[in-house]
Design a protein around this motif. Structure first.
Motif, PDB file in Angstrom:
ATOM      1  N   ALA B 276       0.882  -1.165   0.000  1.00 12.22           N
ATOM      2  CA  ALA B 276       0.000   0.000   0.000  1.00 12.22           C
ATOM      3  C   ALA B 276       0.921   1.216   0.000  1.00 12.22           C
ATOM      4  CB  ALA B 276      -0.909  -0.007   1.220  1.00 12.22           C
ATOM      5  N   PRO B 277       0.367   2.393  -0.296  1.00  3.00           N
ATOM      6  CA  PRO B 277       1.250   3.562  -0.423  1.00  3.00           C
ATOM      7  C   PRO B 277       2.103   3.812   0.824  1.00  3.00           C
ATOM      8  CG  PRO B 277      -0.879   4.040  -1.391  1.00  3.00           C
ATOM      9  CD  PRO B 277      -1.000   2.694  -0.736  1.00  3.00           C
ATOM     10  N   THR B 278       1.559   3.514   2.008  1.00  2.99           N
ATOM     11  CA  THR B 278       2.342   3.714   3.226  1.00  2.99           C
ATOM     12  C   THR B 278       2.329   2.440   4.055  1.00  2.99           C
ATOM     13  OG1 THR B 278       0.447   4.386   4.565  1.00  2.99           O
ATOM     14  CG2 THR B 278       1.571   6.134   3.320  1.00  2.99           C
ATOM     15  N   ARG B 280       1.482   2.261   7.140  1.00  7.08           N
ATOM     16  CA  ARG B 280       0.247   2.226   7.930  1.00  7.08           C
ATOM     17  C   ARG B 280      -0.930   1.701   7.100  1.00  7.08           C
ATOM     18  NH1 ARG B 280      -1.198   3.153  12.740  1.00  7.08           N
ATOM     19  NH2 ARG B 280       0.862   3.908  13.313  1.00  7.08           N
ATOM     20  N   GLU B 281      -1.006   2.118   5.857  1.00  4.40           N
ATOM     21  CA  GLU B 281      -2.101   1.629   5.000  1.00  4.40           C
ATOM     22  C   GLU B 281      -1.943   0.128   4.700  1.00  4.40           C
ATOM     23  OE1 GLU B 281      -3.386   4.972   1.883  1.00  4.40           O
ATOM     24  OE2 GLU B 281      -1.267   5.143   2.470  1.00  4.40           O
ATOM     25  N   ALA B 282      -0.715  -0.311   4.551  1.00  2.00           N
ATOM     26  CA  ALA B 282      -0.488  -1.750   4.298  1.00  2.00           C
ATOM     27  C   ALA B 282      -0.893  -2.568   5.516  1.00  2.00           C
ATOM     28  CB  ALA B 282       0.977  -1.991   3.943  1.00  2.00           C
ATOM     29  N   GLU B 284      -3.089  -1.663   7.668  1.00  2.00           N
ATOM     30  CA  GLU B 284      -4.553  -1.556   7.738  1.00  2.00           C
ATOM     31  C   GLU B 284      -5.209  -2.592   6.809  1.00  2.00           C
ATOM     32  OE1 GLU B 284      -8.045  -0.406   9.254  1.00  2.00           O
ATOM     33  OE2 GLU B 284      -6.074   0.275   9.962  1.00  2.00           O
ATOM     34  N   ARG B 285      -4.646  -2.748   5.625  1.00  2.00           N
ATOM     35  CA  ARG B 285      -5.152  -3.761   4.676  1.00  2.00           C
ATOM     36  C   ARG B 285      -5.191  -5.133   5.349  1.00  2.00           C
ATOM     37  NH1 ARG B 285      -4.902  -4.701  -1.113  1.00  2.00           N
ATOM     38  NH2 ARG B 285      -4.395  -6.865  -1.612  1.00  2.00           N
ATOM     39  N   GLN B 288      -7.813  -5.474   8.280  1.00  2.00           N
ATOM     40  CA  GLN B 288      -9.167  -5.741   7.788  1.00  2.00           C
ATOM     41  C   GLN B 288      -9.348  -7.234   7.510  1.00  2.00           C
ATOM     42  OE1 GLN B 288     -11.649  -3.647   7.752  1.00  2.00           O
ATOM     43  NE2 GLN B 288     -10.289  -2.051   8.551  1.00  2.00           N
ATOM     44  N   GLU B 350      -1.832  -4.718  15.062  1.00  2.00           N
ATOM     45  CA  GLU B 350      -0.977  -4.189  13.989  1.00  2.00           C
ATOM     46  C   GLU B 350       0.273  -5.053  13.779  1.00  2.00           C
ATOM     47  OE1 GLU B 350      -2.344   0.483  14.623  1.00  2.00           O
ATOM     48  OE2 GLU B 350      -0.585  -0.329  15.671  1.00  2.00           O
ATOM     49  N   GLY B 365       4.389  -2.108   3.162  1.00  2.00           N
ATOM     50  CA  GLY B 365       4.478  -0.713   2.748  1.00  2.00           C
ATOM     51  C   GLY B 365       4.438  -0.579   1.239  1.00  2.00           C
ATOM     52  N   THR B 399      -1.158  -5.235  -8.468  1.00  2.00           N
ATOM     53  CA  THR B 399      -0.252  -4.320  -7.771  1.00  2.00           C
ATOM     54  C   THR B 399       1.188  -4.806  -7.895  1.00  2.00           C
ATOM     55  OG1 THR B 399      -1.989  -3.728  -6.210  1.00  2.00           O
ATOM     56  CG2 THR B 399       0.273  -3.262  -5.545  1.00  2.00           C
TER      57      THR B 399
END
Lengths: 445, 445
Positions: B276-278, B280-282, B284-285, B288, B350, B365, B399
């Motif tokens: 993911a772009p960051t 934190r977003e990775a 978060e993926r 989920q 996390e 990331g 991706t």
């Protein structure tokens, strides 16, 4: 409107045709044996004709002499049907698989995967393989018939039970709650036979038709118990209307004896037409195919006719003395027809070109001859339909679809489109899911 | 020009992704498990990225709890690859099949048919299945390791011999002379092992690569004898560069010991990126994806770190006392990395979202993190390439292909197109046809 209509299946095999030398016929790519594109194209042609199903014979062995003849089977029937499933939309996909040399779990898994992949078009013809070449490929010998059939019953029952091991509504996939499946509805089958066993469950959800349809192609009393208990389609081997009727009646009676409605079984007679504008051209088509194979068959034709025939006479008709001495062999049901042809004055090569010793009845001549043969057999009530063996796939399927099928349709004897989407729809086979409750005696534990 | 380049394979399984809850991720069709169109689409995406091969794990059993998780395997690996073969042109097609629960003739036939169907792209990973659920599906129990491996050696040797039972030039198909095959070049193999046997021949001509490539994914000394004797690709399971190098060296040494050139074996390390772009977003993926599964994993994470952790703390970071007491378990190679992540202050959920207890290393990331991981491992000489497990197929493959592959290509570390057409071409695997003469000791008779 409510006229009874015939069902038609088509044999699919080596990529060339049911005549063993079809590989070298004009217009045939001689390496079609390994060409899956060709198999898909042939299946599409059959689907264009609205045929109900394809039927793949199989034996896990090479049993032909390949000097002049091609192998008879596809490279692998399940992979062939997987390719065909991806290239067709409606036609049923029936394959043979050996109950003697395959494990029930592996059979259950691959046929149900094919059923799901094809959206409910798969069928299985369980075969109690008796070819010693097959046994040798698995390091063994062929067991006695009662053993092979006991294993077949056990295998079919375990396979059907595995097919039903996910209840129809077990697969939830509710993204909101995160529930993937209702595991109370996915259960072991715990079946133990004398020769095979399986616990399950099989991890495959139902197809659009629930589970594959069972076919049967074995004859005799043992074969009838398989047909009667499990089959919705019976592939017959028969050369006369009377014999076909007797075979069909026997299958229906076997179903009745197993507690089933006999209308659940459809009986199919083979047909291997030689189609050309005239009888002479149709015979010529087959003569070309028989250049290498016919000479060796002359002595057997003689046996069928009760006289001695030798290959040096192959391009002559029978002499008056031979005709006078000829008596159809009681051991070969093709013999009366062979004698009829001989009496018409054809040469021996031409008699063979009439398909006189081929595996199925061979209507010879224009498409109407084939349509008439099918009409006569069907209208006499001897069959529910036919399985068509194209002599050469490359043009034989198109000829059948473009010239025979329309005649049958005009006569109201064959449907003009698929009524449903699944093989059960096409056959009018009743819904079944899991092991049929009427057949559980042998191995449920 | 002559820079050494990495090879990349991709895991293909249940239609969702390698994360067991991928079935409910946004954008994923929750019934992809039974959708062969989806599998073909994913394979096409991998081929767009010029990946060398797809790799299908398999065990003939349902071993997941399906309450929240999907099954891990495809409905059937051979039928899946048949569909994929019809929808792709270049990518290699490698599947696992059990040497314990399948007969050599059946394995030989289906993999060679796939090889012919795909024009030389098939590979086989022989597995000495040890799952008791699988044994139960075949009515038995799991044999001791030496027995399973002896049967594996015999099975592989018989399969390879069957693959070579038509000599390369046996198939003549000369329409002018009517010669179909040179039967002097199609011969039985007559192999008799302690557990399996086969006479042959297999009725399948050579593919464009001759015969399928052997892979190996088994670890330990027993697994190394399989890899060393037969494999051209070894699928490793490793969490550090040093361990990867040790595994690769061991495989190469095993090849040398079997009389082979060690460069014939390519060693692949797993990778299961969270992109993911960051960071934190990775994370978060993955969080989920772990809504249902992460709570149950908290105690095990505690064991890895040598402290007690409970699910009620899942949304907190480790306390200073817990961090002070933590010691990475020597029994789990993922433990040091898990502690590193914990020390960065992430919550337990996390930490799990970093893939801390996933089956393969998880770079987290932007795509560059994955590219950097692969670059570092590859340039250190620890691996010949990677097998990539997409967390979610639906977007994870694209991706990887659109963001990671171009970085590797810019660095000159990955090819920009297929150099050849067969799996052997892609792997640089040497030609082989029939049983490798160096491996015949065990069962030739």
């Amino acid at each position: 409107m409510s006229q009874r209509q015939m069902l038609i299946g088509m044999q699919l095999g080596n990529g060339y045709g049911s005549q063993v030398t079809a590989w070298r016929a004009p217009g045939v790519a001689p390496r079609n044996y390994s060409d899956f594109d060709a198999q898909v194209r042939y299946a599409q042609a059959a689907e264009r004709g609205k045929l109900q199903f394809l039927f793949l014979p199989d034996t896990p062995a090479l049993s032909s002499d390949l000097t002049h003849e091609a192998p008879q089977m596809t490279l692998d029937p399940l992979l062939t049907l997987a390719a065909v499933a991806r290239g067709t939309e409606r036609i049923g996909l029936v394959s043979t698989a050996s109950t003697t040399f395959m494990e029930p779990y592996n059979i259950a898994r691959q046929f149900k995967a094919l059923d799901v992949m094809s959206h409910g078009r798969a069928g299985w013809n369980p075969a109690t393989t008796s070819d010693p070449n097959a046994a040798a490929n698995f390091g063994g010998t062929i067991a006695e018939r009662p053993v092979r059939y006991q294993r077949a019953h056990e295998t079919i029952q375990i396979v059907q039970a595995l097919w039903g091991s996910w209840q129809r509504d077990a697969w939830i996939t509710d993204t909101a709650t995160g529930r993937y499946a209702d595991t109370s509805k996915i259960n072991p089958i715990n079946m133990q036979g004398e020769y095979v066993a399986s616990r399950g469950p099989l991890p495959i959800p139902p197809s659009e038709q629930g589970q594959p349809v069972i076919f049967s192609a074995g004859g005799g009393d043992y074969g009838l118990t398989i047909a009667g208990r499990y089959a919705n389609g019976v592939i017959g081997s028969t050369f006369s209307i009377d014999d076909a009727r007797a075979q069909r009646d026997a299958a229906r009676e076997a179903a009745r004896a197993a507690g089933r409605d006999p209308d659940e079984i459809k009986f199919f007679a083979g047909i291997m037409p030689a189609i050309a504008p005239t009888v002479r051209e149709a015979v010529e088509r087959r003569k070309q195919l028989g250049v290498h194979t016919f000479p060796a068959r002359v002595p057997y034709l003689g046996q069928m006719l009760g006289i001695r025939l030798t290959p040096d006479q192959i391009d002559d008709p029978l002499t008056p003395e031979q005709l006078a001495a000829a008596r159809p062999s009681p051991f070969d049901p093709r013999a009366p027809r062979a004698l009829e042809i001989a009496r018409e004055g054809w040469t021996i090569r031409e008699i063979l070109g009439h398909g006189a010793i081929d595996y199925h009845p061979t209507p010879v001549g224009p498409a109407s001859a084939t349509a008439d043969h099918m009409t006569e057999w069907f209208e006499s009530g001897a069959v529910d339909g036919f399985w068509f063996s194209p002599d050469i796939y490359e043009d034989g399927i198109d000829t059948f679809v473009d010239e025979v099928i329309p005649v049958l349709q005009e006569r109201g004897l064959f449907h003009t489109d698929y009524e449903g989407t699944t093989l059960r729809d096409h056959l009018g086979a009743p819904a079944q899911y899991g092991l049929d409750a009427r057949t559980t005696a042998a191995t449920a534990s």
